[in-house]
Design an enzyme around this catalytic site. Structure first.
Site, PDB file in Angstrom:
ATOM      1  N   ARG A 203     -29.373 -70.566  21.512  1.00  0.00           N
ATOM      2  CA  ARG A 203     -29.534 -69.717  20.316  1.00  0.00           C
ATOM      3  C   ARG A 203     -29.629 -68.222  20.540  1.00  0.00           C
ATOM      4  O   ARG A 203     -29.890 -67.493  19.594  1.00  0.00           O
ATOM      5  CB  ARG A 203     -30.768 -70.153  19.515  1.00  0.00           C
ATOM      6  CG  ARG A 203     -30.850 -71.635  19.184  1.00  0.00           C
ATOM      7  CD  ARG A 203     -29.706 -72.102  18.358  1.00  0.00           C
ATOM      8  NE  ARG A 203     -29.911 -73.455  17.841  1.00  0.00           N
ATOM      9  CZ  ARG A 203     -28.919 -74.230  17.388  1.00  0.00           C
ATOM     10  NH1 ARG A 203     -27.663 -73.793  17.388  1.00  0.00           N
ATOM     11  NH2 ARG A 203     -29.172 -75.435  16.921  1.00  0.00           N
TER      12      ARG A 203
ATOM     13  N   HIS B 230     -15.758 -80.643  19.958  1.00  0.00           N
ATOM     14  CA  HIS B 230     -16.589 -81.292  18.937  1.00  0.00           C
ATOM     15  C   HIS B 230     -15.578 -81.964  18.003  1.00  0.00           C
ATOM     16  O   HIS B 230     -14.881 -81.289  17.256  1.00  0.00           O
ATOM     17  CB  HIS B 230     -17.416 -80.221  18.217  1.00  0.00           C
ATOM     18  CG  HIS B 230     -18.065 -80.677  16.950  1.00  0.00           C
ATOM     19  ND1 HIS B 230     -19.423 -80.668  16.767  1.00  0.00           N
ATOM     20  CD2 HIS B 230     -17.551 -81.135  15.787  1.00  0.00           C
ATOM     21  CE1 HIS B 230     -19.721 -81.098  15.551  1.00  0.00           C
ATOM     22  NE2 HIS B 230     -18.600 -81.391  14.933  1.00  0.00           N
TER      23      HIS B 230
ATOM     24  N   HIS C 187     -20.508 -85.270  22.600  1.00  0.00           N
ATOM     25  CA  HIS C 187     -21.347 -86.162  21.789  1.00  0.00           C
ATOM     26  C   HIS C 187     -20.570 -87.257  21.050  1.00  0.00           C
ATOM     27  O   HIS C 187     -20.537 -87.310  19.837  1.00  0.00           O
ATOM     28  CB  HIS C 187     -22.221 -85.388  20.805  1.00  0.00           C
ATOM     29  CG  HIS C 187     -21.563 -84.231  20.104  1.00  0.00           C
ATOM     30  ND1 HIS C 187     -20.351 -84.327  19.472  1.00  0.00           N
ATOM     31  CD2 HIS C 187     -21.976 -82.956  19.928  1.00  0.00           C
ATOM     32  CE1 HIS C 187     -20.048 -83.157  18.942  1.00  0.00           C
ATOM     33  NE2 HIS C 187     -21.009 -82.306  19.194  1.00  0.00           N
TER      34      HIS C 187
ATOM     35  N   ASP D 122     -27.225 -82.477  23.521  1.00  0.00           N
ATOM     36  CA  ASP D 122     -26.957 -81.691  22.311  1.00  0.00           C
ATOM     37  C   ASP D 122     -28.282 -81.132  21.756  1.00  0.00           C
ATOM     38  O   ASP D 122     -28.543 -81.154  20.559  1.00  0.00           O
ATOM     39  CB  ASP D 122     -26.228 -82.519  21.245  1.00  0.00           C
ATOM     40  CG  ASP D 122     -25.654 -81.645  20.131  1.00  0.00           C
ATOM     41  OD1 ASP D 122     -25.757 -80.404  20.222  1.00  0.00           O
ATOM     42  OD2 ASP D 122     -25.104 -82.214  19.165  1.00  0.00           O
TER      43      ASP D 122
HETATM   44 ZN   LIG Z   1     -21.108 -80.573  18.304  1.00  0.00          ZN
END
Ligand SMILES: [Zn+2]
Lengths: 319, 444
Positions: free
Chosen positions: B68, B183, B236, B309
């Protein structure tokens, strides 16, 4: 039975006995509505707050009047022109109102589960007046109340719920409540407006053939197409919809003699339901509205009443 | 010369076929392993860490975390994230570029390296964006990103829906010797949904998205990787169909790899019934058959490695209405405990595969250093107590965030020390107040 709930969040979690308790209590309150003085002192000194994040005059008026008939004080907050529109969170808004000394929130919100979230953060009673496409328990209850009143029973009946099932909290609450009381429930509409897993999720039947459903139903509950939730993206157009999935007089010729027509309103006249049927002999739409008042009185009375209070007090001792 | 001796542990490294009680001698000056063997003689004055009854593994790598910074430092910073990493047993992490501004230029990559060095805990390797601003419209400067040290390219949080751009990125990455990391989500099909489409979403009236939205992109990317002769990594993985696609592709020799998060192995969409946003992430929790498929994929090597994740958000953000809250849950400090308890101790996953999927196999996916215990190699070590009983209490996390789906879980097995270049950090198992034996005697 002793009512023990402080909140009414959904019909999915209610037992058959609890639903019957609400319906029976509503029946006794309906009698009050027939008197010249339409008030009872049950909730004198208590405060009910309407917290409406989605516009709805019908439901908020019905709740406000129900609270007044129980002698409660009422306040209302709507999403426009208040702190709600200034980005304050639901919990902050509710806590600020709660600090004024209120007893119950009647909440309508576009987010499924918003009443459940609120209930985790407040000491007040929380009544769900519609959360997104999830549930609208008092609408489900008033529909079931109307069916029971008009047809004399619920168990063994076939109730068809027609139209925009995907976006309908009314369909979900009705399905849960009707199933618990022993009715057969058929959800029918265009395939794209009936979510694939809904039959398994609610324990109901699904059909896309309206004519076949009309023949079997004791009650036909037409849902409004929720254009405000972009339902229009899910089917080719309103003319096609009205022709294939709408309820009209021609189609109703197949219906059972005593079958009733319901609609939670507001109606898209001529799309899901023709004006002739909405205003015709089979229609119980206005009775639904007046029954809504009795049902909401019952819900407020039970959740804010003496029984519920003692349970809340007991919870505090245990915690 | 300062030296550290890891004494009498069960040295366990699948990549070096090591499983024996031994000592490890570490040169603290260079931060490397000097010797592995029985009864090593430490030089006088050497520090010693008693590893009796503990499992001494290569340092664990979590190749999918969100730290972040820059932009969202109320959620996590590189310092707090690094602290969470070593506290959770991870010596190395790979950070995702969906910061603000995103890591789509070389100075942003350099900034993360600098912050990580200042923090001085876990090794932090940033990934760069595939597209400028993660907008999915133009390629980011992949060459310069690679030169600055980006270890892979992804627009994680979003899928690159343009097949043309993915193909271009793959071709570029091939020449750079890097991996494109996706993703996988067809945004047109998922259409802003916030959970898995199934029985639960139908009951809750929440807009769900079908597994097909993931599978479509997995299938597409496998094709594009073949076309470009490049490597693609599936982040993921969550859907049964995606696992089958990767399995079939690997059989045919495709250069595809995949990771799976602990929550996609242990939790289903049923968890969303109470509208608790600590079960909201993307890809969403799916169905029991998806969990089974992910575990099967992990066992047969279809899925290469674990990755958490780790996606921190503030408590305020996560206590909004379910549909409004941001996606993501944290994982760094529970990864090891939940998998040991619910897969390894239940004999669903061999210990060897568990360690491999956090070490050598994770390193291999992105060609990262580490993942094995070798003389002369970096002294990155994760030390586990397989029998330690503890309960997840997010208040004890080093992460700034508390959005943990495993809060309150009673677990068996935890990391006790994490070594990064020989530097010892106490992990969550060592910061437990009650020692294992007392605890088990006292509880119930
Ligand atoms: Zn993702």
């Amino acid at each position: 039975m002793a009512w023990t709930r402080k909140h009414l969040l959904d019909l999915e979690s209610l037992s058959k006995a609890e639903i019957v308790e609400i319906l029976d209590t509503a029946a006794s309150f309906k009698e009050v509505s027939g008197r010249s003085v339409k008030k009872v002192p049950a909730l004198r000194g208590r405060v009910v707050v309407n917290l409406f994040y989605e516009a709805s005059t019908r439901t908020s008026n019905s709740f406000a009047l129900a609270a007044k008939r129980l002698s409660a004080d009422t306040m209302s907050f709507s999403s426009s022109g208040s702190s709600v529109s200034k980005g304050e969170t639901l919990i902050d808004t509710a806590k600020n109102i709660e600090a004024m000394g209120v007893d119950a929130f009647v909440i309508r919100h576009s987010a499924p589960g918003a009443p459940h979230l609120l209930a985790r953060h407040t000491q007040c009673s929380v009544i769900n007046a519609g959360d997104g496409c999830h549930e609208h328990p008092t609408q489900g209850l008033l529909d079931i109340f109307t069916i029971r009143e008009k047809l004399g029973k619920v168990a063994g009946l076939t109730v068809a719920i027609l139209g925009d099932i995907r976006h309908s909290r009314v369909a979900r609450s009705n399905a849960h409540g009707l199933r618990k009381l022993g009715a057969r429930v058929i959800l029918a509409g265009p395939p794209t407006l009936v979510p694939p897993a809904i039959a398994a999720a609610l324990g109901v039947e699904v059909s896309h053939d309206i004519d076949a459903v009309v023949e079997q139903a004791d009650a036909l509950n037409c849902l409004r197409i929720q254009f405000e939730r972009k339902a229009g993206r899910f089917f080719p157009g309103v003319r096609e919809y009205a022709a294939i999935y709408g309820l009209n007089e021609d189609r109703m010729k197949r219906a059972k003699p005593g079958a009733i027509i319901m609609h939670p309103g507001p109606i898209n006249r001529g799309i899901e339901l023709t004006p002739e049927l909405a205003d015709g002999d089979r229609s119980v739409i206005l009775q639904q509205v007046s029954n809504g008042l009795a049902v909401r009185m019952a819900v407020l009375y039970l959740c804010m009443g003496v029984g519920a209070q003692s349970v809340a007090a007991r919870e505090e001792v245990e915690a | 010369m300062p030296t550290l001796l890891l004494k009498n542990g069960r040295v366990f490294d699948p990549s070096s076929k090591l499983d024996k009680t031994a000592d490890i001698l570490i040169d603290l000056q260079s931060g490397t392993i000097e010797g592995i063997g029985k009864n090593l003689k430490p030089p006088p004055g050497a520090e010693m860490l008693d590893c009796s009854d503990l499992l001494v593994c290569p340092g664990f790598l979590d190749i999918h975390v969100h730290f972040r910074e820059p932009g969202f430092t109320a959620k996590e910073t590189i310092a707090s994230g690094s602290a969470a990493a070593v506290h959770g047993g991870f010596s190395t992490v790979v950070t995702m570029p969906n910061t603000d501004p995103p890591l789509d230029n070389s100075s942003a990559i350099a900034y993360q390296y600098l912050k990580a060095e200042q923090a001085g805990m876990a090794r932090v390797f940033p990934m760069g964006c595939i597209t400028k601003g993660r907008a999915g419209e133009e390629l980011a400067a992949l060459g310069l990103l690679a030169r600055a040290g980006a270890v892979g390219f992804t627009d994680d949080g979003a899928c690159v829906n343009s097949s043309f751009l993915v193909r271009s990125a793959l071709e570029y990455a091939r020449a750079l010797g890097k991996v494109v990391v996706e993703h996988c989500e067809d945004h047109d099909l998922s259409n802003g949904a916030v959970m898995h489409e199934g029985k639960v979403s139908a009951a809750l009236g929440i807009n769900g998205y079908p597994s097909a939205a993931e599978e479509i992109i997995v299938a597409r990317d496998i094709r594009l990787a073949k076309l470009a002769g490049a490597r693609i990594h599936v982040q993921h993985i969550s859907a049964k169909g995606s696992v089958s696609l990767v399995r079939e592709a690997k059989k045919k020799g495709a250069k595809v790899s995949a990771e799976v998060a602990p929550h996609h192995l242990l939790l289903t969409d049923e968890c969303c019934r109470d509208f608790d946003a600590n079960y909201k992430m993307n890809p969403p929790l799916r169905e029991p058959s998806d969990l089974d498929a992910c575990l099967e994929g992990l066992l047969d090597g279809t899925i290469d490695c674990f990755a958490s994740d780790h996606a921190p958000h503030t408590t305020e953000e996560k206590s909004q209405e379910f549909v409004e809250t941001p996606n993501g849950v944290i994982g760094l400090e529970t990864n090891i405990g939940v998998l040991l308890t619910h897969l390894v101790h239940k004999n669903k996953l061999p210990l060897k595969r568990f360690v491999d999927a956090w070490t050598a196999s994770a390193a291999r996916v992105l060609d990262l250093p580490g993942g094995s215990l070798k003389v002369g190699g970096p002294a990155d070590v994760t030390i586990l107590d397989l029998d330690l009983r503890w309960q997840v209490d997010p208040a004890r996390f080093k992460s700034k965030a508390r959005n943990c789906p495993f809060a309150g879980w009673k677990l068996k097995g935890a990391p006790v020390y994490t070594l990064v270049g020989g530097k010892v950090f106490p992990a969550i198992g060592a910061t437990m107040k009650v020692p294992a034996k007392q605890k088990s005697a006292r509880s119930r």
